[in-house]
Scaffold this active site. Sequence first.
Site, mmCIF file in Angstrom:
data_model
loop_
_atom_site.group_PDB
_atom_site.id
_atom_site.type_symbol
_atom_site.label_atom_id
_atom_site.label_comp_id
_atom_site.label_asym_id
_atom_site.label_seq_id
_atom_site.Cartn_x
_atom_site.Cartn_y
_atom_site.Cartn_z
ATOM 1 N N GLU A 246 0.877 -1.179 0.000
ATOM 2 C CA GLU A 246 0.000 0.000 0.000
ATOM 3 C C GLU A 246 0.903 1.214 0.000
ATOM 4 O OE1 GLU A 246 -3.040 0.150 -0.502
ATOM 5 O OE2 GLU A 246 -3.674 -1.906 -0.107
ATOM 6 N N CYS A 280 -2.281 8.977 3.277
ATOM 7 C CA CYS A 280 -2.149 8.507 1.889
ATOM 8 C C CYS A 280 -3.434 8.778 1.118
ATOM 9 C CB CYS A 280 -1.815 7.024 1.883
ATOM 10 S SG CYS A 280 -2.921 6.084 2.935
HETATM 11 P P1 NAD Z 1 8.842 4.864 3.675
HETATM 12 O O1 NAD Z 1 8.682 4.125 2.401
HETATM 13 O O2 NAD Z 1 9.991 5.806 3.794
HETATM 14 O O3 NAD Z 1 8.989 3.858 4.896
HETATM 15 C C1 NAD Z 1 8.007 2.883 5.156
HETATM 16 C C2 NAD Z 1 8.654 1.725 5.904
HETATM 17 O O4 NAD Z 1 9.605 1.085 5.048
HETATM 18 C C3 NAD Z 1 9.415 2.144 7.158
HETATM 19 O O5 NAD Z 1 9.226 1.174 8.166
HETATM 20 C C4 NAD Z 1 10.853 2.118 6.692
HETATM 21 O O6 NAD Z 1 11.771 1.899 7.733
HETATM 22 C C5 NAD Z 1 10.839 0.945 5.734
HETATM 23 N N1 NAD Z 1 11.925 0.932 4.753
HETATM 24 C C6 NAD Z 1 12.691 1.964 4.327
HETATM 25 N N2 NAD Z 1 13.570 1.530 3.403
HETATM 26 C C7 NAD Z 1 13.363 0.208 3.235
HETATM 27 C C8 NAD Z 1 13.940 -0.796 2.409
HETATM 28 N N3 NAD Z 1 14.934 -0.515 1.554
HETATM 29 N N4 NAD Z 1 13.461 -2.051 2.494
HETATM 30 C C9 NAD Z 1 12.439 -2.337 3.325
HETATM 31 N N5 NAD Z 1 11.858 -1.445 4.134
HETATM 32 C C10 NAD Z 1 12.307 -0.176 4.096
HETATM 33 O O7 NAD Z 1 7.453 5.616 3.953
HETATM 34 P P2 NAD Z 1 7.096 6.612 5.157
HETATM 35 O O8 NAD Z 1 7.788 7.928 4.889
HETATM 36 O O9 NAD Z 1 7.301 5.953 6.461
HETATM 37 O O10 NAD Z 1 5.516 6.778 4.968
HETATM 38 C C11 NAD Z 1 4.951 7.717 4.119
HETATM 39 C C12 NAD Z 1 4.463 7.045 2.851
HETATM 40 O O11 NAD Z 1 3.562 6.003 3.195
HETATM 41 C C13 NAD Z 1 3.673 7.964 1.948
HETATM 42 O O12 NAD Z 1 4.065 7.789 0.608
HETATM 43 C C14 NAD Z 1 2.233 7.519 2.134
HETATM 44 O O13 NAD Z 1 1.387 7.775 1.049
HETATM 45 C C15 NAD Z 1 2.406 6.060 2.370
HETATM 46 N N6 NAD Z 1 1.249 5.494 3.062
HETATM 47 C C16 NAD Z 1 0.407 4.689 2.349
HETATM 48 C C17 NAD Z 1 -0.721 4.137 2.936
HETATM 49 C C18 NAD Z 1 -1.629 3.248 2.156
HETATM 50 O O14 NAD Z 1 -2.331 2.444 2.762
HETATM 51 N N7 NAD Z 1 -1.663 3.323 0.842
HETATM 52 C C19 NAD Z 1 -0.994 4.409 4.277
HETATM 53 C C20 NAD Z 1 -0.125 5.245 4.974
HETATM 54 C C21 NAD Z 1 1.009 5.769 4.354
#
Ligand code: NAD
Length: 476
Positions: A246, A280
Amino acid sequence: MEFRNYIGGEWLETTAITANVNPSDISDVLGHAAQATDEDMDRAIAAARDAAPLWAATTPQQRFDVLDAAGSELLARKEELGRLLSREEGKTLAEGIGEVARAGQIFKFFAGECLRQRGDHLASVRPGIGVDVTRAPVGVVGLITPWNFPIAIPAWKIAPALAHGNAVILKPAELVPGCAHALVEILSRTGLPAGVVNLVIGRGSELGPRLIEDARVNAISFTGSVPTGRGIAAACGARLKKVQLEMGGKNPMVVLDDADLGVAVKACLNGAFYSTGQRCTASSRLVVTEGIHDRFVAALIERMHALKVGHALDPETQMGPAVDARQLDQNLSYLDIAAADGGEVIGGERLGRATEGFYMAPALVTGTDAAMRINREEVFGPVASVIRVKDYDAALAVANDTEFGLSAGICTTSLKHATHFKAHAQAGMVMVNLPTAGVDYHVPFGGTKGSSFGSREQGTYAAEFYTTVKTAYTLA
Ligand code: NAD
């Protein structure tokens, strides 16, 4: 306070090193968080692997009891935990309490699902044979979560995973270890066998790949940004590992000439600016037809300017700060980009408050067109842009002109246009006369196009990801 890792039923002694800072007041440190090592992740995976068969063999009643207890405690402690959430992430106290309550309701819903493990029995096309279609747990599931719903998103992954008989490893976002710690602490006292739920706190770029690349982990459920999600999809694809993503949104809210102005302004104010726009499903593109455009923009600006921005724990506050300095800089830089591309920016100033935090005024960018960067890239802050269009057909085309497809809304009193929009908006969730954000916990959640990948989260549809289907033939 130390936010520790929970592995194999034990809270690890750790040198907690990363300060957990309140975005409303950077002098307020909630505590320090552990930084898990590769060895910690390895132990967590081993613990989950050992525990998975034990948990898969439990009865529906045993699973119900665990999930129901967690749900009850979350609901009973929603004020206290909502306060922790708002202090850690920066959404208003009312929003923080609401999110904890939602997490409690999610656990209650999936407690019920434990008692409703469904299957099918069909007659075979061949004589004397019966066919049973049942669902089995996937095994060990890695859960990678973002910072913006620090209790609800872990809850909507952990609860269905457990209800359907899986063991999990939660890797929460670096900015919100406190909420993850609190949630897992509750689960640790529900009678779960050791190793069924593990918490591994630390850097995603290091720990994430360990989780994804390990053959002992059967599936990955991720919520976060598009670039991270794409990398995870590629890594899982290469290993034929089940994956659910997501990701971001650039959600349109269409406002037609025949809309109730009050309804439209309320829906857009909420959708664009509540939770500091860090959703999001936020309404970031307001697609408005000519006849209502000027009235709508004037009314929205008035309401936007009246929003009280402040410390998340101040009961008067309607919009809290950005989550950190990086996110605030990103929001402000998108306003510069929008202005350079020809948009008119209203609001969006950096704000000073009694405590030092990451405050900005909500912003509206008018006079934009669908091709501008402000209408193509996710900002993830309290920023919405307005695109003026001729009529409904043009509005639908603009709404769909995006690589994302999470949520889409329309404000109209026309049954014809509402019905057409529900059928033709390219989004996983469609809202009529409601904000694009704000969903129920018992129905599927997710998007289309670049916003989501894999099967839906939440409601009965969550079973698709957390189980594997087995078809058994018996000759009587
Ligand atoms: P992010 O992608 O930076 O991080 C999300 C998670 O991934 C964190 O736990 C992070 O530590 C981990 N991560 C980072 N690098 C990684 C890698 N290389 N491999 C595996 N895991 C890794 O996102 P964020 O800044 O925490 O959240 C904001 C984003 O989340 C926005 O784009 C938002 O739209 C999205 N979001 C989507 C939904 C949905 O349901 N569609 C809901 C909430 C947030």
